[in-house]
Design an enzyme around this catalytic site. Structure first.
Site, PDB file in Angstrom:
ATOM      1  N   TYR A  65      23.571 -34.041   3.960  1.00 55.70           N
ATOM      2  CA  TYR A  65      24.959 -34.515   4.086  1.00 55.70           C
ATOM      3  C   TYR A  65      25.004 -36.009   4.402  1.00 55.70           C
ATOM      4  O   TYR A  65      24.236 -36.501   5.224  1.00 55.70           O
ATOM      5  CB  TYR A  65      25.720 -33.724   5.157  1.00 55.70           C
ATOM      6  CG  TYR A  65      26.137 -32.330   4.712  1.00 55.70           C
ATOM      7  CD1 TYR A  65      25.961 -31.905   3.390  1.00 55.70           C
ATOM      8  CD2 TYR A  65      26.719 -31.433   5.598  1.00 55.70           C
ATOM      9  CE1 TYR A  65      26.339 -30.639   2.980  1.00 55.70           C
ATOM     10  CE2 TYR A  65      27.100 -30.159   5.200  1.00 55.70           C
ATOM     11  CZ  TYR A  65      26.905 -29.773   3.883  1.00 55.70           C
ATOM     12  OH  TYR A  65      27.279 -28.513   3.481  1.00 55.70           O
ATOM     13  N   ASN A 171      25.233 -19.863  -1.344  1.00 57.07           N
ATOM     14  CA  ASN A 171      25.426 -19.832  -2.802  1.00 57.07           C
ATOM     15  C   ASN A 171      24.487 -18.841  -3.482  1.00 57.07           C
ATOM     16  O   ASN A 171      24.148 -19.014  -4.662  1.00 57.07           O
ATOM     17  CB  ASN A 171      25.246 -21.245  -3.377  1.00 57.07           C
ATOM     18  CG  ASN A 171      26.171 -22.250  -2.731  1.00 57.07           C
ATOM     19  OD1 ASN A 171      27.390 -22.096  -2.772  1.00 57.07           O
ATOM     20  ND2 ASN A 171      25.619 -23.270  -2.077  1.00 57.07           N
ATOM     21  N   LEU A 222      40.028 -24.875   1.418  1.00 61.90           N
ATOM     22  CA  LEU A 222      41.244 -25.503   0.878  1.00 61.90           C
ATOM     23  C   LEU A 222      40.930 -26.170  -0.463  1.00 61.90           C
ATOM     24  O   LEU A 222      41.599 -27.114  -0.874  1.00 61.90           O
ATOM     25  CB  LEU A 222      41.796 -26.530   1.886  1.00 61.90           C
ATOM     26  CG  LEU A 222      42.106 -25.968   3.283  1.00 61.90           C
ATOM     27  CD1 LEU A 222      42.483 -27.091   4.259  1.00 61.90           C
ATOM     28  CD2 LEU A 222      43.234 -24.930   3.209  1.00 61.90           C
ATOM     29  N   GLY A 224      38.588 -28.095  -1.221  1.00 57.88           N
ATOM     30  CA  GLY A 224      38.258 -29.512  -1.055  1.00 57.88           C
ATOM     31  C   GLY A 224      39.491 -30.411  -1.014  1.00 57.88           C
ATOM     32  O   GLY A 224      39.394 -31.601  -1.273  1.00 57.88           O
ATOM     33  N   GLY A 225      40.654 -29.830  -0.683  1.00 63.67           N
ATOM     34  CA  GLY A 225      41.903 -30.597  -0.633  1.00 63.67           C
ATOM     35  C   GLY A 225      42.737 -30.454  -1.902  1.00 63.67           C
ATOM     36  O   GLY A 225      43.902 -30.841  -1.939  1.00 63.67           O
ATOM     37  N   ARG A 226      42.140 -29.852  -2.972  1.00 70.28           N
ATOM     38  CA  ARG A 226      42.870 -29.729  -4.247  1.00 70.28           C
ATOM     39  C   ARG A 226      44.069 -28.800  -4.128  1.00 70.28           C
ATOM     40  O   ARG A 226      45.012 -28.891  -4.910  1.00 70.28           O
ATOM     41  CB  ARG A 226      41.932 -29.255  -5.362  1.00 70.28           C
ATOM     42  CG  ARG A 226      41.027 -30.361  -5.904  1.00 70.28           C
ATOM     43  CD  ARG A 226      40.119 -29.894  -7.018  1.00 70.28           C
ATOM     44  NE  ARG A 226      39.177 -28.875  -6.556  1.00 70.28           N
ATOM     45  CZ  ARG A 226      39.199 -27.602  -6.911  1.00 70.28           C
ATOM     46  NH1 ARG A 226      40.084 -27.177  -7.787  1.00 70.28           N
ATOM     47  NH2 ARG A 226      38.313 -26.753  -6.417  1.00 70.28           N
ATOM     48  N   LEU A 227      44.073 -27.920  -3.116  1.00 68.20           N
ATOM     49  CA  LEU A 227      45.246 -27.056  -2.924  1.00 68.20           C
ATOM     50  C   LEU A 227      46.496 -27.895  -2.649  1.00 68.20           C
ATOM     51  O   LEU A 227      47.610 -27.483  -2.940  1.00 68.20           O
ATOM     52  CB  LEU A 227      45.016 -26.115  -1.734  1.00 68.20           C
ATOM     53  CG  LEU A 227      44.514 -24.710  -2.043  1.00 68.20           C
ATOM     54  CD1 LEU A 227      44.407 -23.909  -0.752  1.00 68.20           C
ATOM     55  CD2 LEU A 227      45.428 -23.993  -3.038  1.00 68.20           C
ATOM     56  N   SER A 274      37.752 -31.272   7.671  1.00 68.67           N
ATOM     57  CA  SER A 274      38.501 -32.455   8.106  1.00 68.67           C
ATOM     58  C   SER A 274      37.947 -33.031   9.403  1.00 68.67           C
ATOM     59  O   SER A 274      37.425 -32.301  10.243  1.00 68.67           O
ATOM     60  CB  SER A 274      39.975 -32.068   8.311  1.00 68.67           C
ATOM     61  OG  SER A 274      40.722 -33.199   8.695  1.00 68.67           O
TER      62      SER A 274
HETATM   63  N1  LIG Z   1      27.028 -24.590   1.341  1.00 69.37           N
HETATM   64  C1  LIG Z   1      27.486 -25.426   0.441  1.00 69.37           C
HETATM   65  O1  LIG Z   1      26.988 -25.529  -0.694  1.00 69.37           O
HETATM   66  C2  LIG Z   1      28.655 -26.310   0.815  1.00 69.37           C
HETATM   67  C3  LIG Z   1      29.303 -27.096  -0.170  1.00 69.37           C
HETATM   68  C4  LIG Z   1      30.375 -27.875   0.225  1.00 69.37           C
HETATM   69  C5  LIG Z   1      30.811 -27.882   1.555  1.00 69.37           C
HETATM   70  N2  LIG Z   1      30.150 -27.120   2.492  1.00 69.37           N
HETATM   71  C6  LIG Z   1      30.602 -27.076   3.902  1.00 69.37           C
HETATM   72  O2  LIG Z   1      31.950 -26.692   3.911  1.00 69.37           O
HETATM   73  C7  LIG Z   1      32.702 -27.607   4.719  1.00 69.37           C
HETATM   74  C8  LIG Z   1      34.129 -27.611   4.248  1.00 69.37           C
HETATM   75  O3  LIG Z   1      34.211 -28.002   2.868  1.00 69.37           O
HETATM   76  P1  LIG Z   1      35.400 -28.968   2.400  1.00 69.37           P
HETATM   77  O4  LIG Z   1      35.334 -30.238   3.156  1.00 69.37           O
HETATM   78  O5  LIG Z   1      35.393 -29.019   0.917  1.00 69.37           O
HETATM   79  O6  LIG Z   1      36.662 -28.097   2.967  1.00 69.37           O
HETATM   80  P2  LIG Z   1      38.198 -28.068   2.589  1.00 69.37           P
HETATM   81  O7  LIG Z   1      38.927 -27.729   3.851  1.00 69.37           O
HETATM   82  O8  LIG Z   1      38.430 -27.192   1.399  1.00 69.37           O
HETATM   83  O9  LIG Z   1      38.569 -29.551   2.149  1.00 69.37           O
HETATM   84  C9  LIG Z   1      38.655 -30.582   3.069  1.00 69.37           C
HETATM   85  C10 LIG Z   1      39.495 -31.660   2.443  1.00 69.37           C
HETATM   86  O10 LIG Z   1      40.842 -31.183   2.440  1.00 69.37           O
HETATM   87  C11 LIG Z   1      41.663 -32.166   3.026  1.00 69.37           C
HETATM   88  N3  LIG Z   1      42.747 -31.530   3.798  1.00 69.37           N
HETATM   89  C12 LIG Z   1      42.644 -30.672   4.819  1.00 69.37           C
HETATM   90  N4  LIG Z   1      43.878 -30.353   5.304  1.00 69.37           N
HETATM   91  C13 LIG Z   1      44.744 -31.059   4.560  1.00 69.37           C
HETATM   92  C14 LIG Z   1      46.158 -31.160   4.556  1.00 69.37           C
HETATM   93  N5  LIG Z   1      46.924 -30.483   5.426  1.00 69.37           N
HETATM   94  N6  LIG Z   1      46.730 -31.963   3.651  1.00 69.37           N
HETATM   95  C15 LIG Z   1      45.982 -32.654   2.767  1.00 69.37           C
HETATM   96  N7  LIG Z   1      44.624 -32.616   2.718  1.00 69.37           N
HETATM   97  C16 LIG Z   1      44.016 -31.810   3.608  1.00 69.37           C
HETATM   98  C17 LIG Z   1      40.767 -32.939   3.949  1.00 69.37           C
HETATM   99  O11 LIG Z   1      41.321 -34.233   4.126  1.00 69.37           O
HETATM  100  P3  LIG Z   1      41.368 -34.882   5.589  1.00 69.37           P
HETATM  101  O12 LIG Z   1      39.959 -35.229   5.930  1.00 69.37           O
HETATM  102  O13 LIG Z   1      42.252 -36.069   5.402  1.00 69.37           O
HETATM  103  O14 LIG Z   1      41.948 -33.876   6.529  1.00 69.37           O
HETATM  104  C18 LIG Z   1      39.460 -32.956   3.226  1.00 69.37           C
HETATM  105  O15 LIG Z   1      39.376 -34.037   2.313  1.00 69.37           O
HETATM  106  C19 LIG Z   1      31.922 -28.908   4.595  1.00 69.37           C
HETATM  107  O16 LIG Z   1      32.171 -29.812   5.658  1.00 69.37           O
HETATM  108  C20 LIG Z   1      30.510 -28.414   4.625  1.00 69.37           C
HETATM  109  O17 LIG Z   1      30.115 -28.201   5.981  1.00 69.37           O
HETATM  110  C21 LIG Z   1      29.095 -26.332   2.134  1.00 69.37           C
END
Ligand SMILES: NC(=O)c1ccc[n+]([C@@H]2O[C@H](COP(=O)([O-])OP(=O)(O)OC[C@H]3O[C@@H](n4cnc5c(N)ncnc54)[C@H](OP(=O)(O)O)[C@@H]3O)[C@@H](O)[C@H]2O)c1
Length: 309
Positions: A65, A171, A222, A224-227, A274
């Site tokens: 990371y 995965n 979420l 990755g924020g695309r929701l 986040s």
């Molecule tokens: N095992 C694997 O292969 C793998 C792959 C990817 C990720 N991961 C793990 O999963 C964790 C979470 O993944 P993710 O970061 O993709 O999670 P996520 O919660 O789907 O996406 C986070 C993104 O959503 C945005 N977001 C959250 N709340 C929001 C809101 N109310 N309005 C607008 N945008 C919002 C965040 O922006 P803000 O920062 O501005 O809040 C951030 O950019 C990672 O940190 C990592 O630990 C694991």
């Protein structure tokens, strides 16, 4: 999305493996994006403290990371405030070798699940995180060259040395998970799942884990924020359906998504992404209510674009 959160929010706990050997917070804080948060070490300590205050005590890492940088940033906080370590659980991953200026010996991006690499990577994670143990170590991606016996031997070696307490994968398909789980007890399979990525509900991933009494961890809950940001017709419809339910239930939009995920009987454990403590609170709020079955299916229908048969 402006709904106020209850003041006394407190995240419950969960045993990902039903034998209760490992305990995590019901919501796990994902650290993948930490380099983007641009926090001073004091801000990192404050963020970890605020997560703990919400009951979010489990933190998800990987060696790679932030271009091999996030574990070190987090470790700097633990070094500055060592008392944090015994109040949290640390999850990390290994098995991917990135092309990076930090690893000039990597000539091609590839996987490495040899015993030698798993042990060396875990030991490097311990150094970076300034800790003597990981609570949970995952194989990051299924490796076409992986040997289940060899991975189990590496895990056993790390466990005997007290360096890693529990093991899992990420995965992995159902068959891959069960093949390794037969050799050494696994605590989780961390997979992508959200209303924009529903495959694990239909490809036996969740069914297989439920059958074994093992909870999946969920990345990008979420999307990755695309929701919030995607503009295709499917995402727009989905957003309207979730917003309507959120308004009716007087819950924040994202809390409804977290609740929808956690309602599955395989007991999914969502990761947040986040660095805003408010966003972690919104995820924790998703542990406080259940969706009526009709609302749960309304989100599924919008996610798939069709009714169940
Ligand atoms: N095992 C694997 O292969 C793998 C792959 C990817 C990720 N991961 C793990 O999963 C964790 C979470 O993944 P993710 O970061 O993709 O999670 P996520 O919660 O789907 O996406 C986070 C993104 O959503 C945005 N977001 C959250 N709340 C929001 C809101 N109310 N309005 C607008 N945008 C919002 C965040 O922006 P803000 O920062 O501005 O809040 C951030 O950019 C990672 O940190 C990592 O630990 C694991």
């Amino acid at each position: 999305m402006t709904t106020a959160l209850p003041r006394d929010l407190s995240c419950p706990r969960i045993a990902p493996r039903k034998d209760g050997s490992l305990s995590l917070s019901r919501i796990v804080a994902g650290m993948w994006r930490m380099t983007e948060w641009d926090m001073t070490v004091e801000a990192r300590i404050a963020f970890i403290e605020q997560c703990i205050a919400l009951g979010v005590t489990s933190f998800d890492h990987a060696d790679i990371y932030g271009n091999y940088g996030v574990e070190g940033l987090f470790g700097d906080a633990l070094r500055a405030q060592p008392s944090l370590r015994d109040r949290i659980e640390l999850v990390s991953k290994c098995g991917i070798k990135l092309l990076s200026s930090k690893r000039p010996d990597h000539t091609i991006q590839h996987y490495d699940t040899t015993r030698e690499h798993i042990v060396a990577s875990a030991e490097e994670s311990l150094r970076q995180l300034h800790t003597d143990r990981l609570d949970l170590l995952l194989i990051h991606r299924p490796d076409p060259l992986m040997d289940f016996d060899e991975i189990a031997e590496a895990f056993t070696q790390l466990k005997r040395a007290g360096k890693v307490l529990h093991f899992g994968v990420s995965n992995f398909s159902r068959h891959q998970f069960e093949s390794l789980d037969r050799r050494i007890a696994l605590a989780t399979n961390q997979v992508e799942f959200s209303p924009l990525h529903v495959a694990p509900m239909f490809d036996e991933t969740f069914d297989g884990l439920q059958d074994r009494g093992v909870a999946p961890m969920i990345w990008s809950p979420l999307a990755g924020g695309r929701l919030f940001s995607a503009h295709d017709a499917n995402a727009e419809t989905l957003r309207l359906v979730i917003k309507d339910i959120a308004d009716r239930l007087h819950q924040p939009f994202a809390s409804v998504v977290f609740a929808w995920i956690m309602q599955l009987p395989s007991r999914p454990i969502p990761l947040t992404g986040s660095g805003r403590i408010e966003a972690i609170g919104v995820a924790v709020a998703g542990t406080t209510f259940r969706l009526p079955r009709a609302d749960w299916f309304a989100i599924l229908r919008a996610a798939r674009g069709h009714e169940v048969a």
